[in-house]
Design an enzyme around this catalytic site. Structure first.
Site, PDB file in Angstrom:
ATOM      1  N   ASP A 478     -47.527 -61.540   7.000  1.00  0.00           N
ATOM      2  CA  ASP A 478     -48.252 -62.467   7.875  1.00  0.00           C
ATOM      3  C   ASP A 478     -47.316 -63.531   8.462  1.00  0.00           C
ATOM      4  O   ASP A 478     -46.187 -63.720   7.990  1.00  0.00           O
ATOM      5  CB  ASP A 478     -49.359 -63.121   7.038  1.00  0.00           C
ATOM      6  N   ASP A 548     -57.802 -61.768  13.814  1.00  0.00           N
ATOM      7  CA  ASP A 548     -58.568 -62.375  12.720  1.00  0.00           C
ATOM      8  C   ASP A 548     -60.049 -62.362  13.043  1.00  0.00           C
ATOM      9  O   ASP A 548     -60.877 -62.647  12.173  1.00  0.00           O
ATOM     10  CB  ASP A 548     -58.113 -63.824  12.506  1.00  0.00           C
TER      11      ASP A 548
HETATM   12  C1  DGJ Z   1     -54.133 -64.863   8.593  1.00  0.00           C
HETATM   13  C2  DGJ Z   1     -54.433 -63.395   8.562  1.00  0.00           C
HETATM   14  O1  DGJ Z   1     -54.606 -62.902   9.827  1.00  0.00           O
HETATM   15  C3  DGJ Z   1     -55.658 -63.186   7.688  1.00  0.00           C
HETATM   16  O2  DGJ Z   1     -56.043 -61.846   7.717  1.00  0.00           O
HETATM   17  C4  DGJ Z   1     -55.334 -63.623   6.302  1.00  0.00           C
HETATM   18  O3  DGJ Z   1     -54.319 -62.814   5.772  1.00  0.00           O
HETATM   19  C5  DGJ Z   1     -54.908 -65.070   6.310  1.00  0.00           C
HETATM   20  N1  DGJ Z   1     -53.871 -65.330   7.255  1.00  0.00           N
HETATM   21  C6  DGJ Z   1     -54.456 -65.497   4.945  1.00  0.00           C
HETATM   22  O4  DGJ Z   1     -53.948 -66.755   4.950  1.00  0.00           O
END
Ligand code: DGJ
Length: 729
Positions: A478, A548
């Site tokens: 991430d 997200d």
């Molecule tokens: C952003 C990601 O896109 C989410 O899926 C998740 O992993 C969060 N970060 C966790 O902090």
């Protein structure tokens, strides 16, 4: 097919199966662009260059008023000598001037393709897959040599371009701009298509006619970004999804980029893509080289659909790497939206148990397993297990998940550091920052300075320790903020404007080290969802978390836009709970399932709270997806109805041999007096007969494509969906 050089005319013809790209050396050694478009057998110059005197277009040198770079279509235009359009590059000499003048010096043509030093790039497996032309241009005054690299992938009709700068002089040069490719089109009868967006709303499709002047998209955020994708396309005025000419340009890079399109006074169009020139100043010492990233250019005369399928096939074969490249991907359950930071070992195992029962194959433990991380306020950088949450350790948890018959996956955010972390307390100088200036936080975190080798080494060491100890089959990588106060304590003042690019090179080198060391781990890149959905990432990691935003309705547009360039198998798409956590919308499990099944399927909700009826639906979705997975992940993708044009969306998947297809249809809102709806299929064999699975009904491929199929009138209510599966009879 391949690359042909006509020595008498000094013309290079790059010939793919259905595409031609032609350039030539013209007066005084300049490199002119002659043609890009549908394949022609031989280029004899019917559209030849026009040399005429134009007022206020100065002549190159003295004595030839008909020769000005201002009106010459060029391959790699420069600043300072008669061309007033924006240049592809700019170099500052030791004397402080910024004029340069590259002329043809030599060239070489060879089978295959070479890698780009430190950068992700498209590749060949066999030399026969592609041919490469390297043209060396020289500015003797600066002591600058620029090697323009062109590779034509004949079967895929793709041309990849980049440039390498070499300082052969005695003094250091400064590169102020170094684009990867520039193409001058002779006219401007095009629309410009781009993929703008925002967090949770990535890659929305925008199309507008070109107009005089500059139009550009870019990112100065340090990541390729949610806000714009490093992709632009020029579309012929009448081009649609299915017909017409389309030129796609996609930069293989994950940091600051610019893509500009300029229509000039003579209605010609210049497209330039590359590293962003804003705040960029690269010191090129005598005897050193600088390699630009690569642009992947696709020409299609079968509309946007044709362009997308070319990108999909090409990236699948010549960009994505590793053991997972050609393998179907596991159906995962991720605990993020199920628990966020608030989980226990028991809870994770409970989710895994239900997941396994329903047919899921991989449990992904997301953020919160390390340091003292109970919220987003701490611990990034402290990649050691959180013993309070996982008292028996990560290895034990992973083994328990494995014992249930599921693989185990783990989340990292390697490029970041929390101020509240042991790592930051030990090494405050390791973050990107400008001394004596306040640091700006975003999501309570700072960015580690990956331009520094010591930082890269330590983060790699910490990750390797975990990945060696714990049986991890999948990693989600991430990256949750953009760069501010861009500077490095490690580099001198005259290199501070290199940091944004050096940082990305550092990210690539860590990704390279980790993915090479763990070739059997499936990596998924992520940047707050789809903030780095770009070909640079796909070179290291074969799939990307698309957004997200897991709301099925929002996802129709996000996935549609993403599919313009990126293969379906690369698009992580999850079923989450309703009401949706990002937009609060209530959609049926069927709708959420069909949208997620249109990509690389996963689940991201608390499975332990599903009712028996819901479990039954999920189990069925998984069984169907497993049966269709090869087709969906690796088949040809056809967009049939666009969510950007109305209330309906439809798309379908067809295997290469055209023996079966799977069609998804979605209706967003219920409408009164609803017109009868039909979906015309695509990509089938006209002459073949197809049976609708689960029925005795048989239809010709021609009928399915030209007459279409009826959408059931019984679709009452908002957020409706239906799917059809046809198989060759
Ligand atoms: C952003 C990601 O896109 C989410 O899926 C998740 O992993 C969060 N970060 C966790 O902090």
């Amino acid at each position: 097919m391949g690359i042909f050089y006509d020595e008498a005319q000094r013309v290079f013809h790059l010939r793919g199966k259905d595409v031609s790209y032609v350039l030539g050396v013209v007066r005084q050694g300049y490199l002119a662009h002659l043609y890009y478009g549908k394949g022609i057998r031989e280029f004899a110059g019917s559209n030849g260059l026009t040399f005429i005197k134009r007022d206020f277009s100065p002549s190159v040198g003295i004595g030839d008023e008909t020769f000005s770079l201002d009106s010459l279509p060029q391959e790699y235009p420069q600043y300072g000598n008669t061309d007033f359009r924006k240049p592809a590059y700019q170099v500052k000499g030791a004397d402080g001037t910024t004029i340069s003048d590259l002329r043809y010096d030599s060239h070489r043509i060879f089978a295959g393709k070479v890698g780009l030093d430190g950068l992700p790039a498209t590749y060949v497996e066999r030399d026969g897959d592609a041919d490469t032309l390297e043209i060396t241009m020289v500015d003797a005054v600066l002591g600058l040599r620029v090697i323009l690299q062109y590779t034509v992938f004949e079967a895929e009709n793709v041309i990849a371009r980049s440039a390498r700068f070499v300082n052969e002089g005695q003094e250091a040069l400064q590169i102020l701009k170094a684009a990867s490719a520039s193409v001058d089109f002779k006219d401007s009868d095009y629309d410009l298509l781009t993929l703008p967006g925002a967090w949770g709303n990535e890659r929305q499709v925008e199309r507008a006619p070109l107009r005089h002047g500059m139009q550009s998209v870019d990112s100065v955020r340090g990541g390729s970004s949610h806000q714009q994708n490093p992709f632009v396309a020029l579309l012929g005025k009448h081009a649609t999804e299915d017909v017409g000419e389309v030129y796609g340009f996609n930069l293989v890079y994950s940091g600051n980029f610019e893509a500009s399109v300029e229509v000039d006074q003579f209605a010609t169009t210049r497209v330039i893509l590359g590293l962003h020139s804003f705040n960029f100043d690269w010191k090129l010492e005598s005897g050193t080289e600088f390699q630009t990233p690569e642009v992947v250019m696709v020409y299609s005369d079968t509309g946007l659909g044709g362009m997308s399928r070319q990108y999909h096939r090409f990236y699948q074969k010549h960009l994505v790497r590793g053991v997972y490249r050609d393998q179907t991907r596991p159906i995962l359950v991720n605990n993020w939206e199920a628990t966020y930071f608030n989980f226990t070992e028991e809870k994770i195992l409970d989710i895994a148990k239900v997941g396994e029962k329903l047919g899921m194959e991989l449990l992904v433990l997301d953020d919160g397993w390390f340091g003292k991380r109970n919220s987003d306020k701490s611990s990034l950088g402290d990649w050691f297990v959180n013993a309070e949450k996982l008292p028996n350790g990560l290895k034990n948890l992973a083994e328990n998940v494995n014992n249930l018959g599921m693989k185990f996956g783990l989340w990292f955010e390697p490029e970041m550091v929390s101020v509240d972390s042991d790592l930051y307390r030990e090494h405050p100088e390791w973050c990107i920052h400008v001394p004596n200036r306040a640091k700006s936080e975003s999501r309570n975190q700072l960015v580690l300075d990956f331009s520094r080798e010591d930082v890269r080494t330590e983060i790699t060491r910490r990750m390797v320790a975990i990945l060696e100890e714990v049986p991890v089959s999948y990693v989600k990588w991430d990256m949750n903020r953009h760069l501010t106060e861009v500077g490095s304590a490690h580099f001198p003042s005259d290199r501070q404007q290199e940091i944004a690019h050096r940082h990305i090179l550092g990210v690539y080198s860590v990704m390279d080290a980790i993915t090479t060391r763990f070739p059997d781990i499936l990596f998924e890149s992520c940047s707050g969802g789809g903030g780095r959905f770009d070909p640079g990432m796909l070179y290291y990691m074969p799939q990307t978390w698309t957004s997200d935003n897991t709301d099925a309705v929002s996802r129709l547009k996000i996935q549609y836009g993403t599919s313009l360039v990126y293969p379906i198998v690369t698009m992580g798409s999850h079923v989450s709970s309703a009401p949706n956590h990002q937009v609060g919308r209530l959609t049926s499990l069927e709708m959420r399932g069909n949208v997620a099944m249109s990509g690389n399927l996963g689940y991201e909700l608390d499975l332990t709270t599903l009712t028996d009826a819901e479990q039954k639906i999920v189990k069925q979705q998984i069984a169907t997806y497993k049966e269709m997975r090869q087709l969906i992940q690796f088949g040809d993708f056809y967009r049939l109805k666009s969510p950007f044009e109305g209330n309906e969306t439809a798309w379908m998947f067809v295997d290469e041999a055209k023996t079966e297809c799977y069609v998804f249809y979605f209706q967003v809102l219920a409408t009164p007096a609803r017109p009868l709806q039909f979906v015309k299929l695509a990509g089938l064999n006209e002459a073949a007969q197809y049976q609708l699975r689960g029925t005795e009904q048989i239809f010709g491929g021609d009928e399915l494509m030209y007459a279409g199929i009826k959408v059931p009138t019984a679709l009452i209510g908002d957020f409706q969906t239906v799917s059809w599966h046809f198989q060759l009879k």
